[in-house]
Design a protein around this motif. Structure first.
Motif, PDB file in Angstrom:
ATOM      1  N   TYR A 314       1.169  -1.330   0.057  1.00  0.00           N
ATOM      2  CA  TYR A 314      -0.002  -0.288  -0.502  1.00  0.00           C
ATOM      3  C   TYR A 314       0.821   1.148  -0.186  1.00  0.00           C
ATOM      4  CZ  TYR A 314      -4.110   3.623   0.930  1.00  0.00           C
ATOM      5  OH  TYR A 314      -4.830   4.378   0.790  1.00  0.00           O
ATOM      6  N   ARG A 315       1.752   1.787   1.332  1.00  0.00           N
ATOM      7  CA  ARG A 315       2.500   3.208   1.220  1.00  0.00           C
ATOM      8  C   ARG A 315       3.608   2.853  -0.033  1.00  0.00           C
ATOM      9  NH1 ARG A 315       3.087   4.662   5.723  1.00  0.00           N
ATOM     10  NH2 ARG A 315       1.891   3.161   8.065  1.00  0.00           N
ATOM     11  N   ARG A 316       3.881   1.494  -0.929  1.00  0.00           N
ATOM     12  CA  ARG A 316       4.990   1.566  -2.337  1.00  0.00           C
ATOM     13  C   ARG A 316       3.509   2.276  -3.507  1.00  0.00           C
ATOM     14  NH1 ARG A 316       6.229  -2.976  -2.273  1.00  0.00           N
ATOM     15  NH2 ARG A 316       4.614  -3.982  -4.168  1.00  0.00           N
ATOM     16  N   ALA A 317       2.497   1.879  -3.042  1.00  0.00           N
ATOM     17  CA  ALA A 317       1.851   2.041  -4.405  1.00  0.00           C
ATOM     18  C   ALA A 317       1.746   4.038  -4.516  1.00  0.00           C
ATOM     19  CB  ALA A 317       0.863   1.230  -4.509  1.00  0.00           C
ATOM     20  N   ALA A 318       0.773   4.394  -3.179  1.00  0.00           N
ATOM     21  CA  ALA A 318       0.498   5.076  -2.643  1.00  0.00           C
ATOM     22  C   ALA A 318       1.738   6.278  -2.649  1.00  0.00           C
ATOM     23  CB  ALA A 318      -0.141   5.745  -1.309  1.00  0.00           C
ATOM     24  N   GLY A 319       2.978   6.062  -2.496  1.00  0.00           N
ATOM     25  CA  GLY A 319       3.443   6.814  -2.105  1.00  0.00           C
ATOM     26  C   GLY A 319       3.956   7.071  -3.994  1.00  0.00           C
ATOM     27  N   GLN A 320       3.795   5.926  -5.332  1.00  0.00           N
ATOM     28  CA  GLN A 320       4.170   6.125  -6.252  1.00  0.00           C
ATOM     29  C   GLN A 320       3.509   7.190  -6.897  1.00  0.00           C
ATOM     30  OE1 GLN A 320       4.488   1.872  -8.046  1.00  0.00           O
ATOM     31  NE2 GLN A 320       6.747   2.045  -7.224  1.00  0.00           N
ATOM     32  N   ALA A 321       1.881   7.132  -7.095  1.00  0.00           N
ATOM     33  CA  ALA A 321       0.675   7.365  -6.951  1.00  0.00           C
ATOM     34  C   ALA A 321       0.926   8.978  -6.618  1.00  0.00           C
ATOM     35  CB  ALA A 321      -0.461   6.894  -6.510  1.00  0.00           C
ATOM     36  N   THR A 322       1.038   9.348  -5.690  1.00  0.00           N
ATOM     37  CA  THR A 322       1.030  10.280  -4.694  1.00  0.00           C
ATOM     38  C   THR A 322       2.514  11.489  -5.126  1.00  0.00           C
ATOM     39  OG1 THR A 322       1.532   9.991  -2.350  1.00  0.00           O
ATOM     40  CG2 THR A 322      -0.345  10.642  -3.221  1.00  0.00           C
ATOM     41  N   GLY A 323       3.082  10.712  -5.604  1.00  0.00           N
ATOM     42  CA  GLY A 323       5.274  11.230  -5.745  1.00  0.00           C
ATOM     43  C   GLY A 323       4.728  12.078  -7.070  1.00  0.00           C
ATOM     44  N   SER A 324       6.865  13.043  -6.725  1.00  0.00           N
ATOM     45  CA  SER A 324       6.696  13.888  -7.914  1.00  0.00           C
ATOM     46  C   SER A 324       6.643  13.584  -9.157  1.00  0.00           C
ATOM     47  CB  SER A 324       7.644  14.445  -7.553  1.00  0.00           C
ATOM     48  OG  SER A 324       8.266  15.507  -8.450  1.00  0.00           O
ATOM     49  N   PRO A 325       5.671  14.220 -10.025  1.00  0.00           N
ATOM     50  CA  PRO A 325       5.143  14.148 -11.625  1.00  0.00           C
ATOM     51  C   PRO A 325       6.742  13.685 -12.211  1.00  0.00           C
ATOM     52  CG  PRO A 325       3.315  14.925 -10.404  1.00  0.00           C
ATOM     53  CD  PRO A 325       4.276  15.587  -9.699  1.00  0.00           C
ATOM     54  N   LEU A 326       6.744  14.954 -11.859  1.00  0.00           N
ATOM     55  CA  LEU A 326       8.266  16.474 -12.357  1.00  0.00           C
ATOM     56  C   LEU A 326       9.288  15.152 -12.480  1.00  0.00           C
ATOM     57  CD1 LEU A 326       8.520  20.028 -12.714  1.00  0.00           C
ATOM     58  CD2 LEU A 326       7.422  18.430 -14.528  1.00  0.00           C
ATOM     59  N   ARG A 327       9.521  14.594 -11.084  1.00  0.00           N
ATOM     60  CA  ARG A 327      10.730  13.830 -10.596  1.00  0.00           C
ATOM     61  C   ARG A 327      10.519  12.255 -11.277  1.00  0.00           C
ATOM     62  NH1 ARG A 327      11.555  11.768  -4.262  1.00  0.00           N
ATOM     63  NH2 ARG A 327      13.888  10.831  -4.769  1.00  0.00           N
ATOM     64  N   GLY A 328       9.411  11.856 -10.838  1.00  0.00           N
ATOM     65  CA  GLY A 328       9.075  10.537 -11.353  1.00  0.00           C
ATOM     66  C   GLY A 328       9.649  10.559 -13.230  1.00  0.00           C
ATOM     67  N   LEU A 329       9.061  12.059 -13.948  1.00  0.00           N
ATOM     68  CA  LEU A 329       9.303  11.941 -15.414  1.00  0.00           C
ATOM     69  C   LEU A 329      10.703  12.074 -15.664  1.00  0.00           C
ATOM     70  CD1 LEU A 329       8.836  12.882 -18.365  1.00  0.00           C
ATOM     71  CD2 LEU A 329       8.255  14.850 -17.932  1.00  0.00           C
ATOM     72  N   LEU A 477       1.939  19.145  -0.058  1.00  0.00           N
ATOM     73  CA  LEU A 477       1.059  17.723  -0.662  1.00  0.00           C
ATOM     74  C   LEU A 477       1.974  16.837  -0.060  1.00  0.00           C
ATOM     75  CD1 LEU A 477      -0.015  19.577  -4.218  1.00  0.00           C
ATOM     76  CD2 LEU A 477      -1.712  18.986  -2.463  1.00  0.00           C
ATOM     77  N   ALA A 478       3.070  16.422  -0.716  1.00  0.00           N
ATOM     78  CA  ALA A 478       3.594  15.342  -0.385  1.00  0.00           C
ATOM     79  C   ALA A 478       3.414  14.791   1.165  1.00  0.00           C
ATOM     80  CB  ALA A 478       5.003  15.300  -0.744  1.00  0.00           C
ATOM     81  N   GLY A 479       4.163  16.250   1.987  1.00  0.00           N
ATOM     82  CA  GLY A 479       4.092  15.895   3.687  1.00  0.00           C
ATOM     83  C   GLY A 479       2.506  15.629   3.684  1.00  0.00           C
ATOM     84  N   ALA A 480       1.778  16.364   3.031  1.00  0.00           N
ATOM     85  CA  ALA A 480       0.316  16.138   4.019  1.00  0.00           C
ATOM     86  C   ALA A 480      -0.793  14.612   3.553  1.00  0.00           C
ATOM     87  CB  ALA A 480      -0.950  17.670   3.094  1.00  0.00           C
ATOM     88  N   ALA A 481      -0.083  14.446   2.582  1.00  0.00           N
ATOM     89  CA  ALA A 481      -0.216  13.609   1.724  1.00  0.00           C
ATOM     90  C   ALA A 481       0.558  11.969   2.868  1.00  0.00           C
ATOM     91  CB  ALA A 481      -0.287  12.729   0.821  1.00  0.00           C
ATOM     92  N   ARG A 482       2.305  12.459   3.304  1.00  0.00           N
ATOM     93  CA  ARG A 482       2.046  11.120   4.355  1.00  0.00           C
ATOM     94  C   ARG A 482       1.337  10.311   5.656  1.00  0.00           C
ATOM     95  NH1 ARG A 482       6.479  14.243   3.913  1.00  0.00           N
ATOM     96  NH2 ARG A 482       8.640  13.980   2.501  1.00  0.00           N
ATOM     97  N   PRO A 483       0.562  11.555   6.146  1.00  0.00           N
ATOM     98  CA  PRO A 483      -0.344  10.610   7.269  1.00  0.00           C
ATOM     99  C   PRO A 483      -2.089  10.571   6.521  1.00  0.00           C
ATOM    100  CG  PRO A 483      -0.762  13.180   7.310  1.00  0.00           C
ATOM    101  CD  PRO A 483       0.586  12.848   6.546  1.00  0.00           C
ATOM    102  N   LEU A 484      -2.143  10.928   5.224  1.00  0.00           N
ATOM    103  CA  LEU A 484      -3.295   9.760   4.918  1.00  0.00           C
ATOM    104  C   LEU A 484      -2.613   8.638   4.239  1.00  0.00           C
ATOM    105  CD1 LEU A 484      -4.784  12.964   2.513  1.00  0.00           C
ATOM    106  CD2 LEU A 484      -5.152  12.331   5.087  1.00  0.00           C
ATOM    107  N   ILE A 485      -1.504   8.592   3.558  1.00  0.00           N
ATOM    108  CA  ILE A 485      -1.073   6.655   3.522  1.00  0.00           C
ATOM    109  C   ILE A 485      -1.104   6.419   4.719  1.00  0.00           C
ATOM    110  CG2 ILE A 485       1.231   6.039   2.366  1.00  0.00           C
ATOM    111  CD1 ILE A 485       1.331   8.304   0.391  1.00  0.00           C
TER     112      ILE A 485
END
Length: 540
Positions: A314-329, A477-485
């Motif tokens: 779950y953490r891996r999938a959520a992290g990938q889904a909410t990660g930095s788009p530009l960083r991923g690119l 946004l990344a910080g806010a997503a961590r507790p939600l994840i």
């Protein structure tokens, strides 16, 4: 011309094959259900009884075999002589015990010969059914050897004929009517035979009135202790003839009805039903202990490893889904440029195969049947335990397959894509500000007029504000997503834990079908035996 009593005896209904089949049907059912479950000795007795009953009814429906049994000195031979009105069996001092069985067929002696051949009684004294013997037409009196004879062969003959007779006439002496041999060895096995048992207290002429009543009362109490209170008890004196006429009348009543063979078979069947029921527990206890099995199955599953894998997934999938788009690119671009693996393929990796400890499942199965097996006789108990142990492998594989179907990988959540879109917007704003700032130096380097950079607040220009704001917004946004994840991961793990425990607790599955059927067969056997025993008479 035959008397009215003779005509009644002649026209008495015989026991037909259909009736005998109905009497034996409960025993046949018990034998079928008990095969491989009840002790072989008991099954052999059922088979022997059915064969004995078949042979008995095949030889004669018109005769009633009356076995006169008793111990040494009880006066059996004298009683037989008194019943027929003539001396057929000597009862002298030199031979106080009957050495071999003697038969007294009354009436149709020729028709009784096949029956006597089957009984293996060679010494025969046929008498015509005339005079006082007319009511006894069809009776075959057997004067048996003493049941307490010191000669083993004599006692064996007596026991064999007691087993095969239709009506048992037990003769007792006032001095020995309470002896343990009679009550413990014979009467204790005749609880269902009260209807085909006549007990005679002989030599009553040797007692005064008070002793006579005392002995009769005591004997009735002893019979009641053996569940034989319904048996007929009669005082007689063969030497004086006291009670002989009444005894003859009671025997003739049984003979006239021609029901004694059927009642004897019914009593034997009831006895076997009760003895079978005594070895079987109540049917409601012959069930699978599903709580014990479920507990062991949960322990057999690697629940902690499965839940840890689900949390990571779950953490891996959520992290990938909410990660930095530009960083991923940029990461994918670098990976393609230098041939490095990206993290994206990890999302589709095969989840770890759930493991189930078969020994623990086997232990759970054995414990689940232990309550039933501990109460069942052999070989039923051994068969149930063996089936429980043999079901372990199939149950383990079934549980493993069901666990493998559980969703360890989470399904995409809507808020993941929302966070990703917001981060993409923020990072695009930052990229625009970066390009704007970078664009300011290019004209100066080319000697062109500078690009105007309007100020937002004091010295803070719009390009810098866009760059810094976009970056900070993406990071926020990344910080806010961590507790939600973390919350989502806990929920995912909790849901998976419930599913794992539900599957691990499942006991109504195909691999247990044979084991459940084995217990159901034992319950059916127990119900049949207990119902027959409770009725006192086997169900028809």
């Amino acid at each position: 011309m035959p008397s009215t009593q003779q005509q009644g005896a002649t026209k008495a209904p015989a026991l037909g094959q259909e009736t005998s089949a109905a009497v034996l049907e409960p025993l046949k059912t018990l034998e079928t259900l008990g095969a491989g479950r009840l002790p072989s000795a008991l099954i052999d007795e059922m088979t022997a009884l059915r064969e004995r009953a078949r042979q008995r009814l095949a030889h004669s429906h018109d005769h009633v075999v009356v076995a006169v049994a008793g111990g040494t000195g009880s006066g059996k031979s004298s009683l037989v002589n008194a019943l027929v009105g003539q001396t057929l069996s000597a009862a002298g001092v030199r031979r106080p015990t009957t050495e071999r069985a003697q038969a007294v067929p009354i009436g149709d002696a020729t028709g009784a010969e096949p029956l006597l051949d089957w009984l293996q009684v060679e010494e025969r004294h046929p008498l015509p059914a005339e005079g006082m013997l007319a009511p006894l037409r069809g009776a075959v009196l057997l004067d048996l050897p003493d049941v307490d004879s010191t000669v083993r062969e004599h006692a064996q003959v007596a026991e064999r004929l007691i087993e095969r007779c239709d009506l048992l006439l037990w003769v007792m002496d006032p001095l020995k009517y309470a002896q343990a041999l009679t009550h413990e060895r014979y009467f204790a096995r005749l609880a269902h035979h009260a209807g085909v048992l006549l007990v005679v207290l002989n030599h009553i002429d040797r007692l005064d009135e008070a002793d006579r009543e005392t002995d009769l009362a005591h004997l009735r109490a002893l019979l009641a202790e053996q569940d034989l209170a319904a048996a007929q008890l009669l005082p007689t004196a063969a030497t004086t003839g006291e009670g002989i006429a009444e005894l003859r009348q009671r025997i003739s009543a049984v003979v006239r009805e021609r029901r004694a063979p059927r009642e004897r078979i019914r009593a034997d069947v009831a006895d076997l039903m009760e003895r079978s029921a005594a070895q079987l527990p109540p049917p409601e206890t012959l069930v699978l202990d599903t709580d014990a099995l479920a507990s062991h199955q949960r322990e057999a599953v690697n629940e902690a490893a499965l839940l840890a894998s689900a949390d990571s997934a779950y953490r891996r999938a959520a992290g990938q889904a909410t990660g930095s788009p530009l960083r991923g690119l940029l990461g994918r671009a670098v990976a393609r440029r230098f041939g490095r693996p990206t993290e994206e393929p990890r999302q589709g990796q095969e989840p770890p195969r759930p493991s189930v400890a078969e020994p623990r499942v086997r232990q759970g199965l054995l414990e689940a049947v232990s309550v039933a097996a501990d109460q069942l006789p052999e070989p039923a108990a051994g068969r149930v335990r063996q089936q429980a142990a043999s079901a372990a492998a199939a149950l383990t594989e079934d549980l493993r397959q069901r666990l493998a179907e559980l969703p360890l990988e989470p399904s995409p959540r809507r808020w993941w894509s929302g966070v990703r879109r917001l981060r993409l917007a923020a990072e695009m704003v930052a990229a625009f500000g970066f390009v704007w700032l970078a664009g300011r130096g290019l004209p100066e380097w080319l000697g062109l007029p500078p690009v105007p950079t309007p100020a937002l607040l004091g010295e803070i220009t719009w390009p810098f504000a866009l760059l810094a704001g976009g970056v900070l917004a993406s990071v926020a946004l990344a910080g806010a997503a961590r507790p939600l994840i973390s919350v989502g991961a806990r929920r995912h793990v909790h849901a998976l834990r419930q599913a794992v425990r539900q599957d691990a607790a499942a006991t109504d599955v195909a691999p247990l079908a044979e084991l459940r059927q084995a217990l159901a067969d034992c319950r059916q056997l127990s119900e049949h035996a207990h119902q027959g025993a409770a009725a006192g008479d086997p169900p028809e």
